[in-house]
Structures are given as C-alpha cells and as structure tokens.
Design a protein around this motif. Structure first.
Motif, PDB file in Angstrom:
ATOM      1  N   LEU A 197       1.046  -1.453  -0.111  1.00 26.99           N
ATOM      2  CA  LEU A 197       0.421  -0.027  -0.025  1.00 26.99           C
ATOM      3  C   LEU A 197       0.870   1.306  -0.284  1.00 26.99           C
ATOM      4  O   LEU A 197       1.873   1.136   0.713  1.00 26.99           O
ATOM      5  N   SER A 257     -12.945  -9.995   0.887  1.00 27.87           N
ATOM      6  CA  SER A 257     -11.719 -10.322  -0.313  1.00 27.87           C
ATOM      7  C   SER A 257     -12.330 -10.428  -1.437  1.00 27.87           C
ATOM      8  O   SER A 257     -13.761 -10.940  -1.153  1.00 27.87           O
ATOM      9  N   PRO A 289      -5.076   1.696   7.654  1.00 29.88           N
ATOM     10  CA  PRO A 289      -4.885   0.151   7.617  1.00 29.88           C
ATOM     11  C   PRO A 289      -4.685  -0.899   8.626  1.00 29.88           C
ATOM     12  O   PRO A 289      -5.061  -0.406   9.703  1.00 29.88           O
ATOM     13  N   LYS A 334     -10.521  -3.119   1.105  1.00 26.17           N
ATOM     14  CA  LYS A 334     -10.303  -2.073   1.316  1.00 26.17           C
ATOM     15  C   LYS A 334      -9.134  -1.556   0.343  1.00 26.17           C
ATOM     16  O   LYS A 334      -8.736  -0.634  -0.866  1.00 26.17           O
ATOM     17  N   GLY A 335      -8.404  -2.850   0.569  1.00 23.37           N
ATOM     18  CA  GLY A 335      -6.484  -2.684   0.165  1.00 23.37           C
ATOM     19  C   GLY A 335      -6.806  -3.012  -1.435  1.00 23.37           C
ATOM     20  O   GLY A 335      -6.007  -2.244  -1.669  1.00 23.37           O
ATOM     21  N   GLU A 336      -7.699  -3.732  -1.181  1.00 26.94           N
ATOM     22  CA  GLU A 336      -7.905  -4.251  -3.150  1.00 26.94           C
ATOM     23  C   GLU A 336      -8.200  -3.261  -4.046  1.00 26.94           C
ATOM     24  O   GLU A 336      -7.510  -3.306  -4.524  1.00 26.94           O
ATOM     25  N   LEU A 384      -5.129  -9.765   2.666  1.00 26.42           N
ATOM     26  CA  LEU A 384      -5.580  -8.849   2.307  1.00 26.42           C
ATOM     27  C   LEU A 384      -7.432  -8.331   1.239  1.00 26.42           C
ATOM     28  O   LEU A 384      -7.693  -8.873   1.364  1.00 26.42           O
ATOM     29  N   GLU A 385      -7.677  -7.392   2.167  1.00 29.18           N
ATOM     30  CA  GLU A 385      -9.215  -7.275   2.338  1.00 29.18           C
ATOM     31  C   GLU A 385      -9.518  -6.164   0.700  1.00 29.18           C
ATOM     32  O   GLU A 385      -8.971  -5.597  -0.065  1.00 29.18           O
ATOM     33  N   ASP A 423      -5.282  -5.895   6.283  1.00 26.34           N
ATOM     34  CA  ASP A 423      -4.773  -4.718   4.928  1.00 26.34           C
ATOM     35  C   ASP A 423      -3.211  -4.549   4.742  1.00 26.34           C
ATOM     36  O   ASP A 423      -2.455  -3.749   3.734  1.00 26.34           O
TER      37      ASP A 423
END
Length: 289
Positions: free
Chosen positions: A157, A219, A165, A192-194, A189-190, A169
């Motif tokens: 990120l 995810s 995060p 929001k991170g994606e 990774l969830e 994340d």
C-alpha cells in the motif's frame, strides 16, 4: 591389497550413482509453487532448484510435513522467509521453523499485535540475525531475482493514506514472475486494500491468484477479479473451519470471473498443487507422492 582397492572402487561407484540420483531428483531450474495444506491458515513454498522462499507457516507443525516432502532432507536453509502479517494462522509456527531451518533474508511488516506468538517470533528472529540473517521491511516496487531466472516484486500500500489500514490490509503482497507466468500472493488483503491498490494501478493480469483471506467475503471483489483475471485461484482453508471459509459469495465471484478454483481443504498439497511455471499449468500429483 587388491581386495582393498576393489572395495574402495565399489564405494566410489556407489557414491557416483548416488550423486547422479540426487541431481536428477532435486536439480530443477523450473519454478514450482506448493500451497501447503496446513489446515485453517496459510503456508506457501516457492522453490527453484535449491533456492527457496517460504511464505507464512500456518499455526502448527503440519507445515513440516510439506517442507519435508518437497525439500531435500539435507537442505536446512531458506533463502527468503516472508511473514505476511501478524495473525497466528500465518506466523504461528515460524518460531519453531527458524529453530530447524536457517533463514538468509526475512520480511515481516509492522504489527500492532503484542501476544505470546508475536513475542516468540521476534525472539526467534533475533536469534537468526547474529547468524547472518537480515530482517527487512518490504518496499513498494522492490524486486528480488532468482538464480535461474524469475523475480518477485512487492506491491505494498502506498504511503499517506487517508485511512488507517487494518492488520490484514498491511499484509505483504507480491507478484511472482517467471517465463511469462505470473502469480499474485495477497496474504489476508481485504476489500479496502484491494481497492487502494487497484486505484494506484498495482495489479496486472495474472495466471494464478492466492485468494485473499482464505476466501473470506471481506476480499476478492468482482472489480479486483476483473482486473487480475486469474486462470487459477488457490484457496488455503481448513476443512470444516468455524469461519465459513471460503464464502459462497467469493466462490461465485471466482466462477463468474472464469477462474478455476483449487482448495487445500479439498486437495491437500501433495495431491494438487505443485504449480509449475515451465508449463503454466497445474500438475496433479499422485496420491502416493
């Protein structure tokens, strides 16, 4: 005297035959990725000849069966160790692994957790450093090459986010490339991170996806899958786990995206998942392997 010479010659012949056998059995410059069946957790072994990367460990000794099966018994060195984040089902057995195998280069992101597992892991890491190991933080865009071709690239990120995060994340995410084949490893990774990585254009189209967070509904959004378009998606999850992994919605997303799904809870590691980039395909291993 003559008998002694014949005896020594026989020993030499046996040694030569043994060395040739070992070379044929283990020397292989192709890239192989093994998704170890560690129950509810993650552990992935990437190896090319005698160069090995271990990503996560699961939380118990089940990982040792995988390592013992796929690595030569005399090889007690892991060139790279990646601990994707601080959840026990990803790093819970690393303290023991680092007591068995030597590590050269270790990656572990910052973690807010402070528990017995984290403290034990940090102690094991600190014992490795005086032996010549290095502990690093992944850097966005950093690459590490393999001796016989191929590389991994970290996809972290970016800094300066408007949101904080979560532990998931902050998972170490990276891309593996070899001879035109691409794997994407996402830790936990969830969504929001994606979305943040999609917005920054970090995700290419890939051949194989390590599905994030064991197939949790947090995810693997359709937008993410439409961008990466994995031909094969691998889910690491325990049989009959209490979390309901993988989620039905995620399996449907993968189906709609046209990805073939492989699951450790259904196939294990020895029967299904030596993914060999030299063939860009999945090799189904015999049950006796």
């Amino acid at each position: 005297m003559k008998n002694s010479k014949n005896y020594l010659f026989l020993i030499l012949v046996i040694i030569v035959i043994f060395v040739i056998f070992l070379q044929k059995k283990w020397t292989d410059e192709s890239m192989k990725v093994v998704f170890c069946d560690v129950g509810q957790g993650d552990s992935i072994l990437i190896h090319q000849d005698f160069f090995q990367i271990l990503i996560d460990s699961g939380k118990n000794e089940r990982v040792l069966g995988c390592l013992g099966h796929f690595l030569p018994p005399w090889d007690r060195q892991l060139e790279i160790v990646i601990m994707t984040h601080g959840d026990e089902d990803h790093i819970g057995f690393f303290g023991e692994i680092l007591g068995i195998y030597d590590a050269q280069l270790m990656f572990f992101p910052d973690s807010d957790k402070d528990n017995q597992t984290i403290r034990g892991l940090k102690e094991a890491i600190n014992q490795e450093i005086p032996q010549g190991a290095s502990l690093k933080q992944p850097i966005l865009g950093q690459t590490i090459g393999f001796p016989s071709g191929g590389k991994i690239t970290f996809l972290e990120l970016p800094d300066g986010l408007a949101w904080e995060p979560s532990e998931n994340d902050r998972s170490i995410v990276f891309l593996l490339e070899y001879q035109g084949t691409k794997w994407l490893f996402t830790g936990d990774l969830e969504e929001k991170g994606e979305q943040e990585m999609l917005k920054n254009g970090f995700f290419p189209r890939v051949d194989v996806l390590k599905v994030g967070h064991h197939g949790s509904q947090t995810s693997s959004t359709m937008e993410f899958l439409q961008q990466t378009k994995p031909s094969i998606s691998v889910i690491s999850a325990g049989a009959n786990n209490s979390f309901g992994h993988p989620a039905a919605a995620v399996l449907e997303n993968l189906r709609q995206s046209g990805s073939r799904v492989l699951r450790t809870d259904e196939l294990g590691d020895r029967k299904s998942t030596r993914l060999n980039s030299s063939h860009s395909s999945v090799s189904r291993m015999p049950s006796s392997a």
